[in-house]
Design an enzyme around this catalytic site. Structure first.
Site, PDB file in Angstrom:
ATOM      1  N   GLU A  49       0.935  -1.520   0.521  1.00 46.23           N
ATOM      2  CA  GLU A  49       0.078   0.015   0.037  1.00 46.23           C
ATOM      3  C   GLU A  49       0.879   1.141  -0.227  1.00 46.23           C
ATOM      4  O   GLU A  49       1.701   1.596   1.260  1.00 46.23           O
ATOM      5  CB  GLU A  49      -1.131  -0.131   1.336  1.00 46.23           C
ATOM      6  CG  GLU A  49      -2.079  -0.841   0.811  1.00 46.23           C
ATOM      7  CD  GLU A  49      -3.285  -0.579   2.110  1.00 46.23           C
ATOM      8  OE1 GLU A  49      -4.096  -1.196   2.232  1.00 46.23           O
ATOM      9  OE2 GLU A  49      -3.157  -0.295   2.924  1.00 46.23           O
ATOM     10  N   ASP A  79      -5.732  10.370   9.414  1.00 43.33           N
ATOM     11  CA  ASP A  79      -4.491   9.686   9.837  1.00 43.33           C
ATOM     12  C   ASP A  79      -4.079  10.169  10.738  1.00 43.33           C
ATOM     13  O   ASP A  79      -3.957  11.950  11.866  1.00 43.33           O
ATOM     14  CB  ASP A  79      -3.575  10.062   8.846  1.00 43.33           C
ATOM     15  CG  ASP A  79      -3.441   8.292   7.523  1.00 43.33           C
ATOM     16  OD1 ASP A  79      -3.922   7.516   7.694  1.00 43.33           O
ATOM     17  OD2 ASP A  79      -4.020   9.533   6.363  1.00 43.33           O
ATOM     18  N   TYR A  93     -10.697  -3.963   3.643  1.00 46.05           N
ATOM     19  CA  TYR A  93      -9.403  -3.075   4.208  1.00 46.05           C
ATOM     20  C   TYR A  93     -10.457  -2.715   6.175  1.00 46.05           C
ATOM     21  O   TYR A  93     -11.528  -2.132   5.838  1.00 46.05           O
ATOM     22  CB  TYR A  93      -8.795  -1.497   3.891  1.00 46.05           C
ATOM     23  CG  TYR A  93      -7.990  -1.740   4.683  1.00 46.05           C
ATOM     24  CD1 TYR A  93      -7.584  -1.616   6.009  1.00 46.05           C
ATOM     25  CD2 TYR A  93      -6.784  -0.387   4.195  1.00 46.05           C
ATOM     26  CE1 TYR A  93      -6.969  -1.330   7.022  1.00 46.05           C
ATOM     27  CE2 TYR A  93      -5.773  -0.397   5.224  1.00 46.05           C
ATOM     28  CZ  TYR A  93      -6.037  -0.739   6.606  1.00 46.05           C
ATOM     29  OH  TYR A  93      -4.471  -0.027   7.127  1.00 46.05           O
TER      30      TYR A  93
END
Lengths: 272, 401
Positions: free
Chosen positions: A49, A60, A175
């Site tokens: 990734e 994030d 995911y």
């Protein structure tokens, strides 16, 4: 069959789980990205990734934010990231590469142009954090048309009706974000993951990778015993950050080998 | 909250191609929960009654409209009327939305509220309502803004809030918003995120507009009583755009009333140091919605500049993007210097110290008033008072306290 589907089929035959490390393209500087990608493969990565730097990485935590900021000081754009994948493909024709990033660089590039150029560069999957299924049906179609898997996130809080959305638009793998919070957050609830994975796998009909909160060989091995793939991001970025100049690739390889060994020991144990 | 014939957004929060829910999967359930809770609250007469009670008795509504006769006379053209949101409790329109969302948080059983703030007015409003309803409050503020708005930081602390300086990115409002989102996704169970403007993922743009629409709803009878008719133009500054949406909303169906949003041109559009997203930006996705953004050719969000921290934001509410494209509203720009001049002119001519944000709307009114006949009416939303800007204005004049 896409490179991602082929990879999962191959792993299943060998009774192995996929190891998916994440690095941010252009971190710590653009010249390091190709050696780092090769180092990931050397350490046992099955899929890479590759983070596309963005000025406002809302999902994030501090570690990946810093990686993004470092890359942006070199002006690493989506176009440059595609160039990096193109270079990597010249040296590695089999390891799938998934781009992970935010919507706006894709919007600025143009969705159709991006799908076309990503295919030409050798990109296999695209995960756009802030394109949930309801906002990206057209984009997912464009990616599919160009042989690229649209990868979607599912969370512990996702309701059952989300499974149908991602099953319809997505391919490659799911995911599964193993905890509430941003990337790099602390604890992971293994029991919860163990309960959810079989349900999700059955409903979406594709492999399920687990990420967020996996920091060492032991936690990776535990996840490998229940999931199809293990995604590790912040810990690798930290390893890169802490490495003296030039040593990052070797250290990343060493760290991944440890993880790989622990994962494979676990999955062999499960089969035996 | 309004019986408006104009129907936007659609069910999934789209204003034409703008708006929507562009967030990571981890936030989707929280937004669905909020959407459901707000849909039920907005149709609940008891919720509406409590909101209105609080606006009347705690905020001090309705805020008056004031005819700025001396200033209009000095400008020598159209008559300028001011909607006095500066007279609200806490000194700006932000409290209207703060009350609405805090009541909703209480109804949803969330004991902790978080907020982002730029100039600090939304942070102060959130800290205020958190104290009023006994909630824990955390406010995220770019460290650059913490420096520029020290007095407001202290006000928030006095009210019991924790102020967290944000050091990432450009250390301003957009980074505070990123950090608040990260907090929310980590504490979704007990936390309500009070967004201060008409941006963010659905339902925020609609919900904040609804809570702020009390501004324009009051103006209609007030203008009839005071001037015998509605204004020719309604003028408001636009950063994220909540005070503008608040005063525009009930005027949208009244085609004869021109709606003008005023963006911050900072040091001048040609310098690149400005915050005029609608005028100089292009559509993209940030902070949960598709809207006009100031960005580089690669889609990276660029740093903005305005003398007023409240306008210093690279995006804008998606409904403004829609109103611009549809032609229903017009968007113009005013520089730092023009805003400062209007600030001083209103102080000297009317004894009212306006916020630097609102001074942008005033400056545009001052620009066009002399070109219009004396019987024309401009209604300016005076969205906040300028006490918080004293040190910025003094610094510009070379004065140190």
């Amino acid at each position: 069959m896409s490179r991602i589907a082929a990879k999962f089929a191959e792993l299943q035959g060998r009774q192995r789980k996929a190891l998916i490390p994440f690095i941010t393209a252009g971190d710590p500087e653009p010249g390091q990205t190709l050696p780092l990608m090769q180092a990931l493969v050397a350490g046992g990565a099955d899929i890479i990734e590759l983070g596309v730097p963005f000025s406002d990485p809302m999902a994030d935590g501090p570690t990946i934010q810093r990686a993004s900021e470092r890359a942006l000081t070199y002006g690493v754009s989506l176009r440059i990231v595609l160039g990096m994948v193109h270079e990597f493909r010249k040296t590695d024709a089999t390891t799938p590469v998934v781009l992970m990033g935010y919507a706006n660089p894709v919007e600025a590039y143009g969705q159709a142009a991006f799908a076309r150029d990503a295919q030409a560069a050798g990109v296999d999957g695209v995960l756009t954090v802030d394109y949930p299924p309801e906002e990206c049906a057209g984009f997912a179609d464009l990616l599919q048309t160009h042989g690229i898997d649209p990868i979607f996130l599912l969370a512990p809080t996702s309701e059952d009706r989300r499974f149908a959305d991602v099953a319809e638009l997505g391919s490659g793998y799911i995911y599964y974000v193993s905890l509430k919070g941003v990337t790099g957050s602390a604890a992971i609830d293994l029991d919860e993951v163990a309960r959810r994975i079989p349900v999700i796998r059955a409903k979406v009909g594709m492999p399920v990778g687990v990420g967020f909160g996996i920091r060492d060989a032991a936690s990776a091995a535990r996840i490998a015993s229940v999931a199809d793939a293990v995604v590790i991001g912040s810990k690798i970025i930290e390893t890169i950050e802490q490495s003296p100049a030039g040593e990052a690739p070797a250290r990343v390889t060493a760290f991944l080998r440890e993880v790989r060994t622990a994962m494979d020991a676990t999955t062999r144990g499960v089969q035996a | 909250m309004s019986d408006n014939k104009y129907r936007m957004p659609d069910e999934r929060g789209h204003f034409g191609k703008y708006g929507g829910v562009f967030v990571a999967e981890t936030l989707i359930p929280a937004l669905a929960e909020l959407d459901e809770a707000y849909a039920s609250a907005r149709n609940d007469p008891a919720f509406r009654a409590e909101f209105e009670y609080e606006l009347a008795h705690y905020v001090g509504r309705p805020s008056p409209i004031y005819h700025a006769r001396r200033w209009s006379e000095a400008l020598g053209g159209a008559q300028i009327y001011l909607k006095r949101e500066d007279l609200n409790h806490t000194g700006a329109h932000k409290i209207n939305n703060g009350i609405g969302q805090a009541l909703l948080a209480r109804r949803m059983g969330k004991p902790r509220v978080i907020a982002e703030t730029g100039a600090g007015m939304h942070g102060v409003a959130t800290a205020t309502v958190a104290a009023r309803y006994g909630m824990e409050c955390v406010v995220y503020m770019g460290s650059e803004d913490v420096r520029r708005q020290a007095a407001n930081v202290y006000r928030m602390k006095v009210l019991g809030a924790t102020v967290v300086p944000v050091e990432s990115g450009s250390k301003t409002l957009k980074d505070a918003l990123n950090e608040a989102m990260r907090d929310w996704v980590t504490h979704i169970g007990n936390t309500f995120y009070i967004i201060g403007t008409v941006a963010g993922p659905h339902p925020y743009p609609m919900m904040v507009r609804d809570f702020q629409s009390v501004i324009g709803r009051e103006c209609i009878p007030q203008m009839s009583a005071l001037a015998g008719r509605q204004p020719d133009q309604v003028i408001a500054c636009v950063g994220g755009g909540s005070n503008a949406m608040g005063i525009f909303y009930d005027y949208i169906p009244r085609d004869e009333v021109k709606l003008v949003g005023v963006e911050a041109a900072g040091l001048g559009l040609e310098t690149g140091k400005h915050a005029a997203s609608l005028t100089a930006g292009k559509p993209g996705v940030l902070h949960g919605n598709r809207t006009y953004l100031l960005q580089d050719p690669n889609g990276q969000i660029i740093e903005t500049h305005s003398i007023s921290a409240g306008l210093d934001y690279p995006g804008v509410g998606p409904e403004h993007a829609w109103l611009k494209d549809s032609g229903r509203a017009e968007y113009v720009t005013v520089t730092d210097d023009e805003a400062l001049k209007a600030f001083h002119d209103l102080c000297r001519n009317e004894g009212i110290i306006p916020a630097l944000e609102s001074s942008h709307a005033l400056a545009y009114a001052a620009r066009i008033a002399p070109t219009l006949a004396r019987n024309k009416i401009l209604l300016v939303n005076l969205s906040g008072r300028g006490d918080k800007d004293m040190h910025t204005v003094a610094e510009k004049a070379g004065i140190r306290f």
